[in-house]
Design a protein around this motif. Structure first.
Motif, PDB file in Angstrom:
ATOM      1  N   HIS A  75       0.789  -1.226   0.000  1.00 56.75           N
ATOM      2  CA  HIS A  75       0.000   0.000   0.000  1.00 56.75           C
ATOM      3  C   HIS A  75       0.828   1.286   0.000  1.00 56.75           C
ATOM      4  N   CYS A  80       0.711   3.549  -2.898  1.00 52.98           N
ATOM      5  CA  CYS A  80      -0.483   4.232  -3.388  1.00 52.98           C
ATOM      6  C   CYS A  80      -0.977   5.263  -2.387  1.00 52.98           C
ATOM      7  N   HIS A 125      -3.845   6.639  -2.428  1.00 49.41           N
ATOM      8  CA  HIS A 125      -5.309   6.631  -2.346  1.00 49.41           C
ATOM      9  C   HIS A 125      -5.800   5.618  -1.322  1.00 49.41           C
ATOM     10  N   LEU A 126      -7.096   5.657  -1.095  1.00 57.29           N
ATOM     11  CA  LEU A 126      -7.695   4.575  -0.314  1.00 57.29           C
ATOM     12  C   LEU A 126      -9.078   4.295  -0.899  1.00 57.29           C
ATOM     13  N   CYS A 127      -9.094   3.413  -1.878  1.00 57.67           N
ATOM     14  CA  CYS A 127     -10.362   3.056  -2.500  1.00 57.67           C
ATOM     15  C   CYS A 127     -11.215   2.316  -1.469  1.00 57.67           C
ATOM     16  N   PHE A 162     -12.701  -0.374  -1.393  1.00 58.93           N
ATOM     17  CA  PHE A 162     -12.581  -1.834  -1.252  1.00 58.93           C
ATOM     18  C   PHE A 162     -11.184  -2.278  -0.843  1.00 58.93           C
ATOM     19  N   CYS A 163     -10.259  -1.334  -0.730  1.00 61.61           N
ATOM     20  CA  CYS A 163      -8.849  -1.735  -0.698  1.00 61.61           C
ATOM     21  C   CYS A 163      -8.259  -1.800   0.696  1.00 61.61           C
ATOM     22  N   GLN A 205      -4.692  -2.937   0.783  1.00 59.79           N
ATOM     23  CA  GLN A 205      -3.656  -3.513  -0.071  1.00 59.79           C
ATOM     24  C   GLN A 205      -2.717  -4.443   0.686  1.00 59.79           C
ATOM     25  N   GLY A 264       0.617  -5.066  -6.834  1.00 61.64           N
ATOM     26  CA  GLY A 264       0.212  -4.869  -5.438  1.00 61.64           C
ATOM     27  C   GLY A 264      -0.278  -3.466  -5.154  1.00 61.64           C
ATOM     28  N   GLY A 265       0.424  -2.471  -5.600  1.00 59.48           N
ATOM     29  CA  GLY A 265      -0.011  -1.094  -5.309  1.00 59.48           C
ATOM     30  C   GLY A 265      -0.218  -0.358  -6.610  1.00 59.48           C
ATOM     31  N   SER A 266       0.109   0.900  -6.620  1.00 62.02           N
ATOM     32  CA  SER A 266       0.012   1.689  -7.847  1.00 62.02           C
ATOM     33  C   SER A 266       1.413   2.168  -8.162  1.00 62.02           C
ATOM     34  N   ARG A 303      -2.528   2.995 -11.528  1.00 59.78           N
ATOM     35  CA  ARG A 303      -3.813   3.656 -11.695  1.00 59.78           C
ATOM     36  C   ARG A 303      -3.816   4.476 -12.996  1.00 59.78           C
ATOM     37  N   ARG A 317     -12.829   5.722  -6.096  1.00 60.87           N
ATOM     38  CA  ARG A 317     -11.626   5.456  -6.886  1.00 60.87           C
ATOM     39  C   ARG A 317     -10.816   6.715  -7.150  1.00 60.87           C
TER      40      ARG A 317
HETATM   41  S1  SF4 Z   1      -7.007  -0.275  -4.978  1.00 60.80           S
HETATM   42 FE1  SF4 Z   1      -5.122   0.435  -5.877  1.00 60.80          FE
HETATM   43  S2  SF4 Z   1      -5.510   2.617  -6.196  1.00 60.80           S
HETATM   44 FE2  SF4 Z   1      -7.004   1.956  -4.696  1.00 60.80          FE
HETATM   45  S3  SF4 Z   1      -6.084   2.311  -2.702  1.00 60.80           S
HETATM   46 FE3  SF4 Z   1      -5.639   0.210  -3.283  1.00 60.80          FE
HETATM   47  S4  SF4 Z   1      -3.637   0.300  -4.244  1.00 60.80           S
HETATM   48 FE4  SF4 Z   1      -4.461   2.368  -4.224  1.00 60.80          FE
END
Ligand code: SF4
Length: 334
Positions: free
Chosen positions: A12, A15, A17-19, A21-22, A24, A62-64, A97, A134
């Motif tokens: 994580h 990235c 962000h914090l979508c 569902f995530c 990470q 795994g991340g972005s 992303r 997102r």
């Molecule tokens: S799904 Fe991807 S873009 Fe979204 S918070 Fe997790 S790592 Fe970041």
């Protein structure tokens, strides 16, 4: 020759962000971000062990990846690139992303022999993207995809099925838009609702009501067929088996053999269509199926045999050469 990846997880930390569902760290099963020397150690060991490195890519997942600190990103790429080239690995692939793709980033990725870029599109419906926080739009996916192709990278798109506020129709619309973009590869990830995420809270409060497991299997089966018809390779369908996911999931659509479940439905629908063409209401239906696919064609616990028996048909499957098509009708008679 079969393609393979050496997967290196950038969790994580990769990235900002914090979508909704995530989590990470749960998905990747790893809390620590790799250092360049970790990358060198993993690649050196894999180069010793893998017999066809020319068909293997070093994969940062795994991340972005392109959203991480620039100096850290280039240090990881530099380490990986030492293992790319003649007698070494074919290239580097990574996931990121869509809103972290631009000319500057793509120029850097080219320099370090990145071959394939996978974008987490998740949905191409703006309402679904916003509801799941997102932080990008469907148009961002289209624009980033176009730019990636312009630079000559292999393009992969990842979609997530069954998100908050999504429906079967929206999923199919996303699939059609992905087909229009024409990526080389697709990954289909049915949603897994994890503890400690926003989706987890929405699910526990009853606000987020998911589709049924069987409906999502059926939907993903239809998508496998459509992507196949469009000549787009689905390189993953379902999350990989992981004790972390099994431990931390509250709901959603996880099964260790998710793709096999979908492929059994694809066979069931194809056989059904062939039987319907005959106009018969009962009888025996005999198909030739490549031996490697026999268990998929039978379905889990022979579910397809039971399905056709309920319709009045005895399903007979004959193993054929593995190079043959998915199936051939031998005969359907009463
Ligand atoms: S799904 Fe991807 S873009 Fe979204 S918070 Fe997790 S790592 Fe970041």
């Amino acid at each position: 020759m079969k393609h393979s990846n050496i997967s290196i997880f950038v969790p994580h930390i990769g990235c900002p962000h914090l979508c909704a569902f995530c989590d990470q760290r749960t998905i990747s099963g790893e809390d620590k971000a790799p250092k360049p020397d970790d990358v060198r150690r993993i690649c050196a060991q894999a180069l010793d062990e893998i017999s066809s490195p020319e068909n293997t890519e070093i994969a940062f997942f795994g991340g972005s990846f392109t959203a991480i600190r620039h100096d850290y990103m280039t240090a990881l790429l530099e380490a990986a690139n030492e293992f790319v080239g003649e007698g070494k690995f074919r290239g580097i692939r990574l996931s990121t992303r869509p809103d972290y793709i631009d000319d500057d980033v793509l120029g850097v990725l080219k320099k370090y022999n990145v071959t394939a870029i996978e974008l987490g599109a998740q949905s191409l419906d703006d309402e679904v993207l916003a509801a799941n926080e997102r932080g990008h739009t469907a148009q961002d996916v289209v624009d980033a995809s176009e730019l990636i192709r312009r630079y000559g990278f292999e393009l992969g798109l990842q979609m997530m099925v069954g998100l908050y506020k999504s429906t079967r129709e929206k999923e199919l619309a996303t699939m059609r838009k992905i087909i229009d973009i024409r990526p080389q590869t697709v990954r289909i990830y049915p949603v897994v609702i994890l503890k400690g995420t926003k989706l987890g809270s929405l699910y526990q409060s009853g606000e987020y009501q998911t589709m049924s497991f069987d409906d999502v299997v059926e939907l993903c089966a239809d998508m496998l067929t459509e992507f196949d018809n469009a000549d787009i390779k689905v390189i993953k369908c379902g999350l990989h088996a992981s004790e972390f996911v099994e431990r931390d999931m509250l709901g959603g659509f996880y099964h260790p053999a998710f793709r096999e479940l979908c492929e059994a439905v694809c066979y069931r629908k194809a056989f059904d269509a062939e039987i319907n063409k005959t106009g018969l209401s009962k009888g025996i239906a005999e198909f030739a199926v490549p031996s490697k696919n026999l268990s998929k064609a039978l379905g889990q616990k022979k579910s397809n045999v039971g399905y056709f028996a309920d319709k009045g048909f005895e399903l007979r499957l004959v193993p054929s050469d593995d190079t043959n098509d998915k199936y051939q009708v031998i005969n359907i008679w009463q």
